[in-house]
Design a protein around this motif. Sequence first.
Motif, PDB file in Angstrom:
ATOM      1  N   ALA A   1       0.741  -1.140  -0.262  1.00  0.00           N
ATOM      2  CA  ALA A   1      -0.117   0.051  -0.016  1.00  0.00           C
ATOM      3  C   ALA A   1       0.817   1.360  -0.046  1.00  0.00           C
ATOM      4  O   ALA A   1       1.989   1.470   0.547  1.00  0.00           O
ATOM      5  CB  ALA A   1      -0.797  -0.159   1.208  1.00  0.00           C
ATOM      6  N   LEU A   2       0.321   2.303  -0.658  1.00  0.00           N
ATOM      7  CA  LEU A   2       0.942   3.427  -0.267  1.00  0.00           C
ATOM      8  C   LEU A   2       0.039   4.386   0.650  1.00  0.00           C
ATOM      9  O   LEU A   2      -0.909   4.523   0.536  1.00  0.00           O
ATOM     10  CB  LEU A   2       0.825   4.637  -1.684  1.00  0.00           C
ATOM     11  N   VAL A   3       0.763   4.788   1.723  1.00  0.00           N
ATOM     12  CA  VAL A   3       0.202   5.337   2.692  1.00  0.00           C
ATOM     13  C   VAL A   3       0.605   6.927   3.002  1.00  0.00           C
ATOM     14  O   VAL A   3       1.928   7.297   2.715  1.00  0.00           O
ATOM     15  CB  VAL A   3       0.553   4.523   4.061  1.00  0.00           C
TER      16      VAL A   3
ATOM     17  N   GLY B   1       5.750  -7.746   6.035  1.00  0.00           N
ATOM     18  CA  GLY B   1       5.214  -7.155   6.947  1.00  0.00           C
ATOM     19  C   GLY B   1       3.903  -6.713   6.807  1.00  0.00           C
ATOM     20  O   GLY B   1       2.972  -7.532   6.621  1.00  0.00           O
ATOM     21  N   PHE B   2       3.329  -5.486   6.833  1.00  0.00           N
ATOM     22  CA  PHE B   2       1.867  -5.131   6.809  1.00  0.00           C
ATOM     23  C   PHE B   2       1.226  -5.570   5.358  1.00  0.00           C
ATOM     24  O   PHE B   2       1.692  -5.150   4.490  1.00  0.00           O
ATOM     25  CB  PHE B   2       1.685  -3.521   7.009  1.00  0.00           C
ATOM     26  N   ILE B   3       0.143  -6.311   5.423  1.00  0.00           N
ATOM     27  CA  ILE B   3      -0.487  -6.725   4.310  1.00  0.00           C
ATOM     28  C   ILE B   3      -2.022  -6.099   4.782  1.00  0.00           C
ATOM     29  O   ILE B   3      -2.538  -6.194   5.621  1.00  0.00           O
ATOM     30  CB  ILE B   3      -0.446  -8.163   4.270  1.00  0.00           C
TER      31      ILE B   3
ATOM     32  N   ILE C   1       1.749  -8.538  10.922  1.00  0.00           N
ATOM     33  CA  ILE C   1       1.191  -7.393  11.356  1.00  0.00           C
ATOM     34  C   ILE C   1      -0.385  -7.328  11.597  1.00  0.00           C
ATOM     35  O   ILE C   1      -0.973  -7.387  10.563  1.00  0.00           O
ATOM     36  CB  ILE C   1       1.873  -6.067  11.011  1.00  0.00           C
ATOM     37  N   MET C   2      -0.974  -7.519  12.551  1.00  0.00           N
ATOM     38  CA  MET C   2      -2.547  -7.647  12.525  1.00  0.00           C
ATOM     39  C   MET C   2      -3.188  -6.873  13.752  1.00  0.00           C
ATOM     40  O   MET C   2      -4.248  -6.495  13.641  1.00  0.00           O
ATOM     41  CB  MET C   2      -3.016  -8.967  12.831  1.00  0.00           C
TER      42      MET C   2
END
Length: 272
Positions: free
Chosen positions: A39-41, A79-81, A109-110
């Motif tokens: 993702a782009l955050v 990492g973050f999905i 990461i949840m």
Amino acid sequence: MGKQVLLINDLAGYGKVALSVMLPLMSYMGYQIYNLPTALVSNTLDYGKFDILETTDYMKNTIKVWEELGFCFDVIATGFIVSEEQVKIIEEFCRKESMKGTLIFVDPIMGDEGTLYNGVTEQTVAHMKKLVGVADYIVPNYTEAARLTGVEYHESATISEVDEMIQRLGNMGAKSVIITSIQQDGKDVVAGFDHKTKQRFTIPFYNIPVRFPGTGDIFSSVLLGKLMEGNSLYDSTKKAMDTVSSLIENNRNNTDIYKGIPIEKELEVLKI
């Protein structure tokens, strides 16, 4: 040439978290670093307002192109999905790569402090269990370990509860396990199991009362980097803990902690 490492994580435009902190850190450690953004955050989530662009289609197409071009990696670190679909895509990709001998390092990461993050569903947890099943190393925090294993979350876990989580994660397929951010019998510790030595260990730490986003990503980067240098899981974990502690201490008076730790000016700490 250093080992080729693929980082699968989100990319923040403002702030040092996820890929924004892992790319410079692991490059400094001498590895050839590649990335696949989930993702782009717009900025770190701590600011309370943000925008996220999922990159699921891009991920699918990129993996297809890479496979056609024959690209390969020594290590894949996740990492973050963002979504259930992404977890499924990454799990299938990691399973294929693992069969070729690629080392799989998973930070599932949840959630934190007993609850799942917004948007993380039970379906996501179910898919994450499959990803854990192909991992050589996993680094859940206590909340994530409890969710993955079905062990009840308490403010402070007992030694037997920690042992049970590690055992269940191993039964799911994970080889080595590190559980972070856990209170064991009232003490802040990192708990681990090294599948190479069959060693179960606990390392206590002093909880500095300042919270920076991105410290988990720093921890994972140093841990993975030290493992690839040939260090034991215990020594790599201790180095990662010491590094994060030093960085927090060095930056605890920063005016805007929501930015995360400005890692580029702190890279010398890795030489300790």
